[in-house]
Structures are given as C-alpha cells and as structure tokens.
Design a protein around this motif. Sequence first.
Motif, PDB file in Angstrom:
ATOM      1  N   GLU A  81       0.829  -1.205   0.000  1.00  0.00           N
ATOM      2  CA  GLU A  81       0.000   0.000   0.000  1.00  0.00           C
ATOM      3  C   GLU A  81       0.867   1.261   0.000  1.00  0.00           C
ATOM      4  O   GLU A  81       0.592   2.213  -0.748  1.00  0.00           O
ATOM      5  N   LYS A  82       1.908   1.284   0.822  1.00  0.00           N
ATOM      6  CA  LYS A  82       2.803   2.446   0.845  1.00  0.00           C
ATOM      7  C   LYS A  82       3.470   2.632  -0.510  1.00  0.00           C
ATOM      8  O   LYS A  82       3.635   3.757  -0.997  1.00  0.00           O
ATOM      9  N   ALA A  83       3.881   1.522  -1.131  1.00  0.00           N
ATOM     10  CA  ALA A  83       4.586   1.584  -2.415  1.00  0.00           C
ATOM     11  C   ALA A  83       3.674   2.011  -3.552  1.00  0.00           C
ATOM     12  O   ALA A  83       4.136   2.223  -4.672  1.00  0.00           O
ATOM     13  N   GLY A  84       2.386   2.165  -3.277  1.00  0.00           N
ATOM     14  CA  GLY A  84       1.463   2.649  -4.293  1.00  0.00           C
ATOM     15  C   GLY A  84       1.759   4.051  -4.770  1.00  0.00           C
ATOM     16  O   GLY A  84       1.218   4.488  -5.792  1.00  0.00           O
ATOM     17  N   ILE A  85       2.613   4.796  -4.056  1.00  0.00           N
ATOM     18  CA  ILE A  85       2.967   6.149  -4.514  1.00  0.00           C
ATOM     19  C   ILE A  85       4.081   6.124  -5.546  1.00  0.00           C
ATOM     20  O   ILE A  85       4.384   7.153  -6.157  1.00  0.00           O
ATOM     21  N   LEU A  86       4.736   4.973  -5.748  1.00  0.00           N
ATOM     22  CA  LEU A  86       5.834   4.891  -6.711  1.00  0.00           C
ATOM     23  C   LEU A  86       5.298   5.003  -8.130  1.00  0.00           C
ATOM     24  O   LEU A  86       4.177   4.608  -8.428  1.00  0.00           O
ATOM     25  N   ARG A  87       6.126   5.525  -9.029  1.00  0.00           N
ATOM     26  CA  ARG A  87       5.755   5.668 -10.419  1.00  0.00           C
ATOM     27  C   ARG A  87       6.810   5.015 -11.319  1.00  0.00           C
ATOM     28  O   ARG A  87       7.988   4.955 -10.968  1.00  0.00           O
ATOM     29  N   ALA A  88       6.353   4.556 -12.463  1.00  0.00           N
ATOM     30  CA  ALA A  88       7.237   3.849 -13.391  1.00  0.00           C
ATOM     31  C   ALA A  88       8.392   4.734 -13.841  1.00  0.00           C
ATOM     32  O   ALA A  88       8.193   5.895 -14.222  1.00  0.00           O
ATOM     33  N   HIS A  89       9.573   4.165 -13.737  1.00  0.00           N
ATOM     34  CA  HIS A  89      10.801   4.788 -14.251  1.00  0.00           C
ATOM     35  C   HIS A  89      11.131   6.121 -13.573  1.00  0.00           C
ATOM     36  O   HIS A  89      11.883   6.923 -14.121  1.00  0.00           O
ATOM     37  N   ARG A  90      10.580   6.328 -12.383  1.00  0.00           N
ATOM     38  CA  ARG A  90      10.904   7.537 -11.621  1.00  0.00           C
ATOM     39  C   ARG A  90      11.583   7.137 -10.317  1.00  0.00           C
ATOM     40  O   ARG A  90      11.396   6.026  -9.824  1.00  0.00           O
ATOM     41  N   PRO A  91      12.370   8.044  -9.724  1.00  0.00           N
ATOM     42  CA  PRO A  91      13.131   7.696  -8.523  1.00  0.00           C
ATOM     43  C   PRO A  91      12.246   7.337  -7.328  1.00  0.00           C
ATOM     44  O   PRO A  91      11.239   8.004  -7.068  1.00  0.00           O
ATOM     45  N   ALA A  92      12.640   6.300  -6.621  1.00  0.00           N
ATOM     46  CA  ALA A  92      12.002   5.885  -5.378  1.00  0.00           C
ATOM     47  C   ALA A  92      13.057   5.865  -4.291  1.00  0.00           C
ATOM     48  O   ALA A  92      14.016   5.089  -4.361  1.00  0.00           O
ATOM     49  N   VAL A  93      12.910   6.730  -3.289  1.00  0.00           N
ATOM     50  CA  VAL A  93      13.863   6.800  -2.181  1.00  0.00           C
ATOM     51  C   VAL A  93      13.315   5.959  -1.033  1.00  0.00           C
ATOM     52  O   VAL A  93      12.229   6.240  -0.516  1.00  0.00           O
ATOM     53  N   LEU A  94      14.047   4.940  -0.651  1.00  0.00           N
ATOM     54  CA  LEU A  94      13.648   4.064   0.454  1.00  0.00           C
ATOM     55  C   LEU A  94      14.481   4.455   1.667  1.00  0.00           C
ATOM     56  O   LEU A  94      15.691   4.212   1.720  1.00  0.00           O
ATOM     57  N   GLY A  95      13.826   5.066   2.658  1.00  0.00           N
ATOM     58  CA  GLY A  95      14.539   5.686   3.765  1.00  0.00           C
ATOM     59  C   GLY A  95      14.746   4.818   4.988  1.00  0.00           C
ATOM     60  O   GLY A  95      15.067   5.327   6.055  1.00  0.00           O
ATOM     61  N   SER A  96      14.556   3.512   4.850  1.00  0.00           N
ATOM     62  CA  SER A  96      14.766   2.586   5.963  1.00  0.00           C
ATOM     63  C   SER A  96      15.445   1.334   5.434  1.00  0.00           C
ATOM     64  O   SER A  96      15.206   0.920   4.291  1.00  0.00           O
TER      65      SER A  96
END
Length: 439
Positions: free
Chosen positions: A189-204
């Motif tokens: 559910e949290k990862a639902g904000i990710l978008r294709a081919h765009r940066p995803a910063v995982l802070g943990s």
Amino acid sequence: MKDHTLPTTLSAWLARLETAHPVGIELGLERVAEVARRMGLFALPLSEQVITVAGTNGKGSTVAMLEALARAHGLTTASYTSPHLLRYNERLRLDGQEADDATLIAGFAAVEAARQGGEPISLSYFEMGTLGALWAIAQQRPELAILEVGLGGRLDAVNIIDPDVAVITTVAQDHAAFLGTDLEGIGREKAGILRAHRPAVLGSTTLPESVRQVAGKLGAEVHALGEAFHREGDGEGWRFRGPALALSALPDPGLPLNNAAAALQALHLAGVVLEADACRRALSGVQLAGRMQWLGPWCLDVGHNPHAAHYVAQRLTALPCTGRTVGLLGMLADKDADGVIAALTPVVDTWVPVSLGGERARTAKDLAERLAFAGVEVWHCAASPADAAGWLAARLAPEDRVLVCGSFFTVAEVLEWYLATRPGPDQTAGQATILEGLR
C-alpha cells in the motif's frame, strides 16, 4: 449550490466538511480524481517538481526537512501535511508560511464548485482538504511541492498527483482497520505512490520486501538507504554519502537522521544542487511541533505506535535525567497501547494515563489497567490531557521531566494548555520558540 450558500469563514467550512460525507475515512481515488479533473488539476503540472512522502512514521519530519533544505537553497515551496495540532492552517505551507484563511476558503470553494459541477460527488473531510490544498498550490506554481500521504499510499487522495520523486520512510503496523496487520501488505500500500521509471527513495533498511517488488514491477529507480546513499554517524557531526555527493559535519536536527538522509537524497534526485553550508543551515534550524519538542522539562511527541515509541525511548536514553521521567499517556482505542507501553517502560519511571474524547476514545482506566499489567507505576489517572498537565505542574520536582505522547490529540491539548499558562507570546524566550515552531 449557489455561492451565497457557501460558508464565509474557515471555521464554518470545517464544520461543514465534518458532516458532509457519510464516513470519516474512505479510501479510493475514483471520486477525488473526477473532482480534480473538473478542477483542471491535471491540465498542468502542480509545480516544477513534486516529492511525495509515504510511510508509517517519519513522514512529517521528512517533509519538514525537505522544506527547510529546499528553502535554504532558494527554492519556492509548498508543502501539504496532516493532521494538524492546533490550527487547520498548519496543513498547508506556502514558501514556509502557513496558508491564511482566505487561501484555504478559496480552495474549498473551488472544490465545492467542481464537486457540484456535474453529477454531485460526495467527498470526505480529508479529500476536500487535499483537493483544496492542491488547488492553492497550483495557483502558486512553486518550484517544489512536497506532499505527505495521509493514510497508506495507493488509495490515498494525495496519490492522484504523480510525483517526480517518491519517498517511503518506514513501514510498521498502524491503522490496522484500514491497512491490516500484514507488513508485506502494508508495504504494498505504501509503495502505491511509486511511479514507473521515476526515482524511489527508500529511507529505511528494514522495509518489507513487497516495497521492492512493487518498485521492480514498475521499473522505478530504487535509491535505498545503506545502498545508493548512506547515513554515517549519530547526533552532531553526522555524514551523508551518496554516489555523487558527500556532506560532512552535519548538525543534529533533533529529528530522525535516516529521514534527514532520505530528504537529502530526494532533493538531489529532484535536481537540487546541494550545498554543504545551506544544508547545515537548514538542518540546524528545522522545527516541527510535536516531534520530540521540548518546552522546558516537557517533551511532546505525537508517536502513537510501537515503532515511533522505540525512537522516542532511544532519544530519551541519550538525554539523562537526574529526576523522574513521567509519562503522560493518552491513546485512541484502535492503537497498540501495550506495544507503546512496552517500548517506553525502560525510560519512564511513573505514568499518568489520561482519557481522550470521541468515538475512538480510550479511557484513562483502560490505560491504567494495561500499565498495571505491565508492572509499572501509575501515579495518577486524569480525565483529560489538560487536567493531567495541570495536576503534574503542581507536583513536579525541578529535576523531573514529562513525556507527553500517544496521540496527536494528547499533544495538541497539552500544547494548548501550555500556551494558555504562559504570560504572553512575546514575554518569554520559550514561548517565542513554541510559536515559531508552529509557524
């Protein structure tokens, strides 16, 4: 609906919104996206860059540091967060200042016109507020918009906007009635904000595998703490290291350093050329009410789940106290009170449980029974957070300290009590600090 029937004050608008929808929280994007389309929010980019922040804990501190860092580098900004502590205006900040009533009212009116501009669409309090804030941001067209997800991610109203950079801070159990208790499911559910081919910063470094699985299916560019970027050291003088950037001798912002590192990485990915002096200046001056906020011997923190409570316990352990640490605890019935108590027991000597009001209220009696079962001392039970604060103020020794925690409602009421007991907004340095932290 004719314009003359619309409320003319912010308080009247908020009262209207509280009763306008049959349920307080309704996840799903179809209704809110249709109203956004009618408002023209998809016609042009909201801002030059959008960073969206999701996570169980740490969203607010990450947003605060993103804003402070961006402004220190000269960017125009807008930020949207929830919930608020004392004033609804806290939710929307434009160029570092809370939105005024007129801006919020204009946003609500724009939403209402669109909502009624075809087949009427019912919206929740949060959905109305989110669309109103997005409309206000769109009028400003800032260089950077920072959006905090309210609940979950995938189905949250904020997620109608495509971020240029997405940040996920932490994943833990909270809001079980809506997100369940399975961490892998919560992660999706949290990862639902990710978008294709765009940066995803995982802070943990302890996110569930489902977050990376979603990122992989989308082809999102994963930038993970401990891999693509690093936070080295603790407290004052910590260091940030990324593939093309290194910053040293950074100040302790009094907020989680993993979130500070994630904010730096996100801004770098958004195209901001980070300068060491500007980063140090921003991190040394960032303020966030209700997150390890010290008002003399009173420490206010809105943490309301075990993960957040563990962080608070670590911070208090690093700040020795010669007297007693008193826990003023008020929680909602759908929160893991036993887990929070267990996390804080090592650093709290005695407890004052309090009752909260509302449909989701938990009583002081219930908390006292749980505290007794945990084998810790209950000093007093209070009918409300303010009653507890007044009772404690007359009994604390000079060397004692109080941790106020368990809910936004608990912290907000004690903060109001504290402000009301001060002689005036400009008569003490402490009061000035409080008010500055809320602006």
